[in-house]
Design a protein around this motif. Structure first.
Motif, PDB file in Angstrom:
ATOM      1  N   PRO A 341      17.095  63.977 -53.942  1.00 54.70           N
ATOM      2  CA  PRO A 341      17.804  62.865 -54.573  1.00 54.70           C
ATOM      3  C   PRO A 341      17.943  61.637 -53.679  1.00 54.70           C
ATOM      4  O   PRO A 341      17.895  60.506 -54.172  1.00 54.70           O
ATOM      5  CB  PRO A 341      19.177  63.456 -54.936  1.00 54.70           C
ATOM      6  N   VAL A 342      18.109  61.820 -52.379  1.00 51.69           N
ATOM      7  CA  VAL A 342      18.192  60.656 -51.488  1.00 51.69           C
ATOM      8  C   VAL A 342      16.856  59.925 -51.447  1.00 51.69           C
ATOM      9  O   VAL A 342      16.807  58.682 -51.461  1.00 51.69           O
ATOM     10  CB  VAL A 342      18.641  61.080 -50.070  1.00 51.69           C
ATOM     11  N   LEU A 343      15.755  60.678 -51.423  1.00 54.69           N
ATOM     12  CA  LEU A 343      14.441  60.040 -51.474  1.00 54.69           C
ATOM     13  C   LEU A 343      14.275  59.270 -52.781  1.00 54.69           C
ATOM     14  O   LEU A 343      13.766  58.133 -52.789  1.00 54.69           O
ATOM     15  CB  LEU A 343      13.337  61.094 -51.342  1.00 54.69           C
ATOM     16  N   GLN A 344      14.690  59.853 -53.879  1.00 48.08           N
ATOM     17  CA  GLN A 344      14.589  59.169 -55.169  1.00 48.08           C
ATOM     18  C   GLN A 344      15.451  57.909 -55.201  1.00 48.08           C
ATOM     19  O   GLN A 344      15.054  56.885 -55.755  1.00 48.08           O
ATOM     20  CB  GLN A 344      15.002  60.132 -56.285  1.00 48.08           C
ATOM     21  N   LEU A 345      16.610  57.972 -54.592  1.00 43.86           N
ATOM     22  CA  LEU A 345      17.492  56.812 -54.527  1.00 43.86           C
ATOM     23  C   LEU A 345      16.845  55.681 -53.734  1.00 43.86           C
ATOM     24  O   LEU A 345      16.844  54.513 -54.150  1.00 43.86           O
ATOM     25  CB  LEU A 345      18.819  57.229 -53.896  1.00 43.86           C
ATOM     26  N   LEU A 346      16.260  56.014 -52.590  1.00 48.32           N
ATOM     27  CA  LEU A 346      15.573  55.009 -51.777  1.00 48.32           C
ATOM     28  C   LEU A 346      14.383  54.421 -52.525  1.00 48.32           C
ATOM     29  O   LEU A 346      14.061  53.240 -52.361  1.00 48.32           O
ATOM     30  CB  LEU A 346      15.114  55.634 -50.455  1.00 48.32           C
ATOM     31  N   ALA A 347      13.728  55.233 -53.348  1.00 46.26           N
ATOM     32  CA  ALA A 347      12.556  54.753 -54.080  1.00 46.26           C
ATOM     33  C   ALA A 347      12.927  53.712 -55.125  1.00 46.26           C
ATOM     34  O   ALA A 347      12.058  52.942 -55.566  1.00 46.26           O
ATOM     35  CB  ALA A 347      11.831  55.924 -54.744  1.00 46.26           C
ATOM     36  N   LEU A 348      14.194  53.667 -55.551  1.00 44.34           N
ATOM     37  CA  LEU A 348      14.616  52.680 -56.534  1.00 44.34           C
ATOM     38  C   LEU A 348      14.926  51.329 -55.907  1.00 44.34           C
ATOM     39  O   LEU A 348      15.089  50.341 -56.623  1.00 44.34           O
ATOM     40  CB  LEU A 348      15.850  53.189 -57.290  1.00 44.34           C
ATOM     41  N   LEU A 349      15.019  51.280 -54.588  1.00 42.07           N
ATOM     42  CA  LEU A 349      15.191  50.010 -53.886  1.00 42.07           C
ATOM     43  C   LEU A 349      13.824  49.363 -53.670  1.00 42.07           C
ATOM     44  O   LEU A 349      12.779  49.939 -54.006  1.00 42.07           O
ATOM     45  CB  LEU A 349      15.917  50.248 -52.568  1.00 42.07           C
ATOM     46  N   GLU A 416       6.339  54.629 -54.352  1.00 39.49           N
ATOM     47  CA  GLU A 416       5.830  54.360 -55.695  1.00 39.49           C
ATOM     48  C   GLU A 416       5.647  55.644 -56.498  1.00 39.49           C
ATOM     49  O   GLU A 416       5.999  55.705 -57.685  1.00 39.49           O
ATOM     50  CB  GLU A 416       4.517  53.583 -55.591  1.00 39.49           C
ATOM     51  N   VAL A 417       5.108  56.676 -55.861  1.00 41.71           N
ATOM     52  CA  VAL A 417       4.935  57.949 -56.561  1.00 41.71           C
ATOM     53  C   VAL A 417       6.296  58.532 -56.931  1.00 41.71           C
ATOM     54  O   VAL A 417       6.499  59.018 -58.056  1.00 41.71           O
ATOM     55  CB  VAL A 417       4.140  58.939 -55.687  1.00 41.71           C
ATOM     56  N   THR A 418       7.235  58.456 -56.004  1.00 44.64           N
ATOM     57  CA  THR A 418       8.571  58.985 -56.282  1.00 44.64           C
ATOM     58  C   THR A 418       9.220  58.237 -57.433  1.00 44.64           C
ATOM     59  O   THR A 418       9.823  58.842 -58.334  1.00 44.64           O
ATOM     60  CB  THR A 418       9.451  58.896 -55.029  1.00 44.64           C
ATOM     61  N   ALA A 419       9.102  56.915 -57.432  1.00 42.72           N
ATOM     62  CA  ALA A 419       9.705  56.117 -58.502  1.00 42.72           C
ATOM     63  C   ALA A 419       9.064  56.413 -59.852  1.00 42.72           C
ATOM     64  O   ALA A 419       9.736  56.364 -60.888  1.00 42.72           O
ATOM     65  CB  ALA A 419       9.586  54.632 -58.175  1.00 42.72           C
ATOM     66  N   THR A 430      22.030  54.771 -64.616  1.00 37.71           N
ATOM     67  CA  THR A 430      23.207  55.194 -63.859  1.00 37.71           C
ATOM     68  C   THR A 430      22.980  55.018 -62.364  1.00 37.71           C
ATOM     69  O   THR A 430      23.854  54.544 -61.631  1.00 37.71           O
ATOM     70  CB  THR A 430      23.540  56.665 -64.168  1.00 37.71           C
ATOM     71  N   TRP A 431      21.797  55.397 -61.905  1.00 42.80           N
ATOM     72  CA  TRP A 431      21.469  55.271 -60.484  1.00 42.80           C
ATOM     73  C   TRP A 431      21.416  53.797 -60.081  1.00 42.80           C
ATOM     74  O   TRP A 431      21.931  53.420 -59.029  1.00 42.80           O
ATOM     75  CB  TRP A 431      20.125  55.942 -60.202  1.00 42.80           C
ATOM     76  N   LEU A 432      20.777  52.971 -60.905  1.00 43.74           N
ATOM     77  CA  LEU A 432      20.657  51.555 -60.572  1.00 43.74           C
ATOM     78  C   LEU A 432      22.013  50.859 -60.594  1.00 43.74           C
ATOM     79  O   LEU A 432      22.275  49.957 -59.786  1.00 43.74           O
ATOM     80  CB  LEU A 432      19.687  50.869 -61.525  1.00 43.74           C
ATOM     81  N   ALA A 433      22.877  51.254 -61.511  1.00 40.74           N
ATOM     82  CA  ALA A 433      24.216  50.675 -61.551  1.00 40.74           C
ATOM     83  C   ALA A 433      24.976  50.997 -60.265  1.00 40.74           C
ATOM     84  O   ALA A 433      25.697  50.140 -59.719  1.00 40.74           O
ATOM     85  CB  ALA A 433      24.978  51.190 -62.769  1.00 40.74           C
TER      86      ALA A 433
END
Length: 723
Positions: A341-349, A416-419, A430-433
């Motif tokens: 989940p932390v990797l996925q969170l970083l991928a949204l930045l 990019e792959v993670t995103a 929800t994550w982006l908010a």
């Protein structure tokens, strides 16, 4: 993470089972070895044992030969030389080629093995299968190939000696070999026993007479110990990446280097793209077309799932979409439950460094809904870094008195792959908010920090804020816009004009769409944008924009409105930057008179206008008038703001420059030197104003030196004329 202790069989029993397994393999192999036409080893001049290459090796139904390298290995010359020097050297040792999945560790090892074999080394290739017993069998077989006598194995079978010690005691006496153990991504399971690899009591040791080469995704020195030579693989440089693409698809056009950069130099991605372009029936046939298609077809071109990846790790390693899942699965099984989940969170930045201070337990909890603590977030980041999925770009040495800010960054393709393949129950919104809420908090915190404490963090946050404004337009536009403006103010004080310009452009464009080009907020933003352009030396663009803003401001406001006066003053400043000193001076005189009448003599706008008029006079060569005005303005700044205020420092710098124009080089040099020391203390040594002071001081010193030379020649001429 809790360590559970289970009952273990006695060591003699473990060795007995393993040795009998080895004997089963060796019984078959020994018959084959008996009929080989050349002997296993020959006597070496130094009395040691010199292995002789034995051709291709197959044991127990699986090959122990390195995989064939199908294409030239590009961009790894330095790494191959490091391995080759160790192989050719007299001492042997252990080298670990490590890095994230997709960097070409196995390919590099295979090329090193091919080069070693060509030089007469015995090469044995072992594939780690997450099975310590199988690894023991393979290493015992490698030792047997290198001359380990069966009598020694018999001693291990009867418990008189440990098998792992027997193997490595023998390997320590033999030179001329390279053993590769590939894909050791779970080094803590290597065994025998539960000791760490760095203890060098297990199957992987640096104490052989030849070279043990290990490939792994684990990049930490703590895992491998101080005696292992770690080679951290990095993405390929753009030119090497282009060569990989051209090797695969030599007729796909001239944009190979641009595509290599777009793929971040990742060999697995480069090979996937090259393979695709080499197929005559592919829809996209050129590098440029493929790169363009990535913007809309990324999931199909590089993010597609492979049906066999879930059950076959070898397939997963070879597919961009899946290769990093292996590491994430391993981290999860090791107890790092927040790693994915932390990797996925970083991928949204955004694809840029992220300040470490942004990734807090609160952000992770708000986004994921998972229980978090500072310790579990730290562990997740450490695990991602350990497996090469997360990088911590180094910063320059910290300035005295400044704060060191940690940075986190994903490889472009990992991000990019993670995103594109997010797999979680919560919706992305929800994550982006949560990200937006914590970005705003981070900006508020930076804006409230004293001095230059928050400047490094502000620079890192800047890249992530334009997307923040986009996501919050129009429903939360004003609040998000104010967040960008607040950070732009901090960046302006920091002299980070490029980052400030990024934000100001985005704010101006957004306000023009949402509010209209003549809205007061938009006019203010256009004015700020023009000032930033002027500070970057883009004087013509700044002047054009200031001219438009002044016309719009005069149309909306009265001639004496503060915004009208500021707009006129800023246009004059841009003209001064263009070298149009007379036009600038005329505008400055008008602006100064208006500011004094409307605001009074001590208002900051009045002081700024007076200082900039003096600069224009300096450009016109009217040095004495400029010096008088600068001296007056400096006295006012020191009285109103104090000696260390940035405006006071600017005024002192300008006064020193006017003295230099008057030829008063010593006074100018002394004043510039004082100002340089103050700017270094207040702003830091790398602030643009500090660099300007350093340059101005050098210029004044050069003028002083020239004046001294002229005086010497004049005195010499007088003496010559008088004789």
């Amino acid at each position: 993470m809790t360590n559970y202790v289970t009952a273990q069989p006695p060591k003699w029993a473990e060795n007995t089972v393993l040795v009998w397994s080895v004997f089963g393999v060796l019984a078959v192999v020994s018959l084959g070895l008996f009929f080989w036409e050349r002997r296993l080893t020959t006597g070496a001049p130094d009395g040691g044992v010199r292995p002789v290459p034995l051709g291709r090796i197959a044991v127990g139904g699986h090959s122990m030969n390195p995989p064939a390298v199908q294409a030239p290995v590009r961009g790894r010359e330095a790494e191959l030389e490091r391995i080759g020097a160790l192989v050719r050297g007299p001492g042997g040792g252990m080298v670990v080629v490590c890095g994230a999945g997709g960097l070409g560790k196995t390919t590099l090892a295979a090329e090193a093995a091919a080069q070693a074999r060509a030089q007469g080394q015995v090469v044995v290739w072992i594939r780690w299968r997450d099975d310590p017993e199988r690894l023991g069998q393979d290493l015992a077989q490698a030792a047997h190939i290198l001359g380990l006598p069966e009598a020694r194995l018999e001693e291990a079978r009867t418990g008189r000696v440990s098998l792992v010690d027997a193997v490595w005691e023998h390997l320590a006496t033999v030179t001329g070999w390279l053993i590769v153990v590939d894909n050791v991504d779970t080094p803590t399971r290597v065994g025998p026993g539960s000791g760490p690899p760095a203890a060098y009591r297990g199957w992987l040791r640096p104490h052989g007479g030849g070279v043990l080469l290990v490939t792994s995704r684990d990049t930490t020195g703590q895992t491998w110990g101080t005696d292992a030579d770690l080679i951290h693989l990095q993405p390929l440089a753009d030119d090497a990446g282009a060569a990989v693409l051209l090797d695969a698809a030599p007729h796909a056009g001239t944009a190979a280097e641009a595509l290599a950069a777009r793929l971040g130099g990742l060999p697995l991605g480069l090979n996937a793209a090259g393979t695709y372009l080499s197929v005559p029936t592919s829809r996209h046939r050129t590098f440029a077309a493929y790169q363009h298609a990535l913007e809309t077809e990324f999931a199909d071109l590089l993010g597609a799932e492979h049906p066999a990846a879930a059950t076959d790790p070898a397939v997963a390693r070879s597919v961009v979409r899946h290769t990093w899942d292996l590491s994430l699965d391993q981290l999860h099984s090791d107890g790092y439950t927040l790693a994915r989940p932390v990797l996925q969170l970083l991928a949204l930045l955004e694809p840029a460094p992220v300040p470490r201070t942004l990734i807090t337990p609160e952000l992770v909890a708000d986004a994921t809904g998972l229980p978090t603590t500072a310790a579990t977030v730290d562990a997740a980041l450490a695990g991602l870094h350990q497996y090469g999925l997360l990088h911590t770009p180094e910063t320059n040495q910290a300035e005295p008195g400044s704060t060191v800010v940690g940075r986190l960054q994903l490889h472009p393709l990992v991000r990019e792959v993670t995103a594109h393949t997010l797999n979680r129950p919560e919706p992305t919104a929800t994550w982006l908010a949560a990200i937006d809420e914590h970005l705003a908090r981070a900006v508020d915190a930076v804006a409230g920090m004293p001095g230059r404490t928050g400047w490094p963090t502000a620079r890192l946050l800047a890249t992530h804020l334009p997307a923040h404004l986009d996501r919050n337009t129009p429903h939360n536009f004003t609040t998000a816009r104010d967040t960008l403006d607040s950070l732009a103010d901090v960046l302006d004080a920091a002299g980070a004009t490029s980052e400030e310009l990024l934000l100001l452009r985005h704010v101006t464009d957004a306000e023009s769409r949402v509010l209209g080009s003549e809205h007061p907020d938009t006019l203010a933003s256009r004015n700020n944008l023009a000032n930033a352009l002027n500070n970057l030396g883009q004087h013509q663009q700044a002047a054009d924009l200031h001219q438009q803003v002044l016309a719009d401001t005069e149309h909306i406001y009265a001639p004496d409105h503060p915004d009208t006066l500021s707009s006129r003053n800023n246009l004059a400043n841009a003209l001064n930057g263009l070298g149009q000193y007379q036009q600038a001076a005329d505008l400055f005189r008008r602006a100064l008179a208006d500011h004094e009448r409307v605001h009074g003599p001590d208002h900051p706008h009045t002081l700024t206008s007076r200082s900039e008029l003096a600069n224009a006079l300096n450009g016109l060569g009217q040095y004495q008038q400029a010096a008088d005005l600068h001296l007056q303005t400096l006295a006012d700044h020191e009285r109103i703001h104090g000696p260390d205020h940035p405006d006071t420092l600017n005024s002192r710098n300008n006064h020193a420059s006017s003295l230099n124009g008057l030829g008063q080089y010593q006074q100018a040099a002394d004043l510039h030197l004082r100002n340089l020391a103050d700017r270094e203390r207040v702003l830091g040594p790398d602030h643009p104003d500090t660099l300007n002071s350093r340059n101005n001081h050098a210029h004044a010193r050069a003028g002083l030196a020239r004046a001294g030379r002229r005086w010497w020649w004049w005195q010499r001429g007088r003496r010559s004329g008088g004789t």
